[in-house]
Design an enzyme around this catalytic site. Structure first.
Site, PDB file in Angstrom:
ATOM      1  N   ILE A 139       0.774  -1.116  -0.051  1.00 45.79           N
ATOM      2  CA  ILE A 139      -0.135   0.007  -0.022  1.00 45.79           C
ATOM      3  C   ILE A 139       0.832   1.225  -0.020  1.00 45.79           C
ATOM      4  CG2 ILE A 139      -1.970  -0.996   1.099  1.00 45.79           C
ATOM      5  CD1 ILE A 139      -1.248  -0.092   3.841  1.00 45.79           C
ATOM      6  N   ASP A 140       0.408   2.471  -0.474  1.00 44.39           N
ATOM      7  CA  ASP A 140       1.206   3.690  -0.429  1.00 44.39           C
ATOM      8  C   ASP A 140       1.676   4.166   0.680  1.00 44.39           C
ATOM      9  OD1 ASP A 140       0.469   3.713  -3.256  1.00 44.39           O
ATOM     10  OD2 ASP A 140      -1.267   4.830  -3.049  1.00 44.39           O
ATOM     11  N   MET A 141       2.863   4.919   0.639  1.00 42.07           N
ATOM     12  CA  MET A 141       3.455   5.357   1.736  1.00 42.07           C
ATOM     13  C   MET A 141       2.596   6.168   2.787  1.00 42.07           C
ATOM     14  SD  MET A 141       6.777   8.004   2.170  1.00 42.07           S
ATOM     15  CE  MET A 141       5.882   9.463   1.332  1.00 42.07           C
ATOM     16  N   THR A 143      -0.818   5.809   2.763  1.00 39.81           N
ATOM     17  CA  THR A 143      -2.019   4.986   3.145  1.00 39.81           C
ATOM     18  C   THR A 143      -1.685   4.112   4.580  1.00 39.81           C
ATOM     19  OG1 THR A 143      -2.621   4.908   0.944  1.00 39.81           O
ATOM     20  CG2 THR A 143      -3.451   3.225   2.208  1.00 39.81           C
ATOM     21  N   ARG A 240      -7.246   6.208  -5.358  1.00 43.63           N
ATOM     22  CA  ARG A 240      -7.083   7.480  -5.322  1.00 43.63           C
ATOM     23  C   ARG A 240      -7.285   7.941  -6.856  1.00 43.63           C
ATOM     24  NH1 ARG A 240      -0.962   7.657  -3.669  1.00 43.63           N
ATOM     25  NH2 ARG A 240      -1.119  10.124  -3.812  1.00 43.63           N
TER      26      ARG A 240
END
Length: 307
Positions: A139-141, A143, A240
């Protein structure tokens, strides 16, 4: 130690390319990975090396030697991980905001991998190589939320196969800009690299991959909406990108939003709340929930008080 495996092609495998067949058996690996192994002659059919475009026949015996992953040089760090669950096969971590999942340029310390190397010692899958041991998805930094880490290659292959088949449950919570009119809906459309802004992904671009996001409204505020998202696919920045395409970018998302940040948020307000899958050893469905982080709860309270 290298891993040797032998398979017998069935009727359903007849006329399939050798590299494609192996990539299907090992969903965590790419066809290019097996094309290199075939070129190095560590893959054989009926005891003899073949080319990647060799077409299998029913009853062919395919043997493959998977080389051992290179020794990890990333340093273990005691990062006090928030562990939701752990057994001999998997580790479920509640990733905090600001933590990168695996090392990359500019992020060689303080990553989730650094933390799990310290916590798990030598018990991590090696399929994704020296930079991403145990990492089967990410998962993104900015998130937060639940992430699966695999502690051996067998569990890695089992989870990767479920992710590829879109059978893993992934439910997120997020706050978006604007009031979403529909109570629920589905966003469909391909996602691929933005043709101009290379740090961004975009919908309906050439060579994009199919992406499906289910959403429902949990609570509406005058200028924002609290939502739940369920992923059917797992493309880069999927939620997103999809919400931005509807005109409702995630609150705090400087990449897909306007760039204005009056609430002084650190990145997008998005939380991976629920992860569920078939356990690789027991075969039973298991599900884990990561509680909303404090900043998210405080933000919701502010929005409710100002409504």
């Amino acid at each position: 130690m290298s891993q040797f495996q032998e398979f017998e092609a069935g009727i359903e495998d007849a006329d399939e390319r050798l590299d494609k067949y192996l990539a299907r058996l090992y969903p965590a690996q790419s066809r290019s990975f097996f094309q290199k192994l075939i070129k190095d002659q560590v893959v054989q059919v009926n005891g003899a090396p073949q080319k990647a475009n060799y077409r299998l026949g029913a009853g062919d015996t395919v043997s493959v030697t998977i080389p051992r992953a290179q020794e990890v040089e990333i340093l273990p760090e005691n990062l006090s991980l928030d562990i939701l669950y752990e057994d001999q096969d998997v580790l479920i971590v509640n990733k905090p905001k600001g933590m990168v999942v695996h090392p990359s340029v500019g992020h060689f310390t303080g990553t989730l991998v650094n933390g799990v190397l310290y916590h798990c010692r030598d018990s991590l899958s090696g399929i994704n190589g020296e930079i991403r041991p145990g990492i089967v998805h990410r998962i993104d930094m900015d998130t937060t939320g639940a992430l699966i880490v695999c502690k051996n290659d067998a569990s890695h292959m089992a989870i990767a196969s479920q992710i590829k088949e879109h059978s893993v449950t992934r439910r997120y919570r997020g706050i978006v800009k604007g009031r979403v009119k529909e109570d629920s809906g589905v966003v469909e459309g391909t996602i691929g690299r933005h043709p101009v802004e290379r740090k961004k992904m975009a919908v309906n671009v050439k060579n994009g991959k199919p992406a499906v996001t289910h959403y429902k409204v949990l609570e509406r505020f005058p200028r924002h909406t609290y939502m739940e998202f369920q992923l059917e696919t797992g493309r880069t920045h999927q939620i997103r990108v999809h919400m931005a395409s509807l005109g409702h970018p995630l609150l705090g998302d400087s990449l897909y939003g306007s760039g204005k940040n009056p609430l002084h948020l650190q990145g997008q307000t998005l939380h991976a709340m629920v992860i569920g899958f078939m356990h690789p050893t027991t075969g039973q469905y298991v599900e884990f929930e990561a509680p909303l982080p404090a900043y998210f709860q405080e933000l919701l309270q502010k929005l409710r008080e100002s409504s």
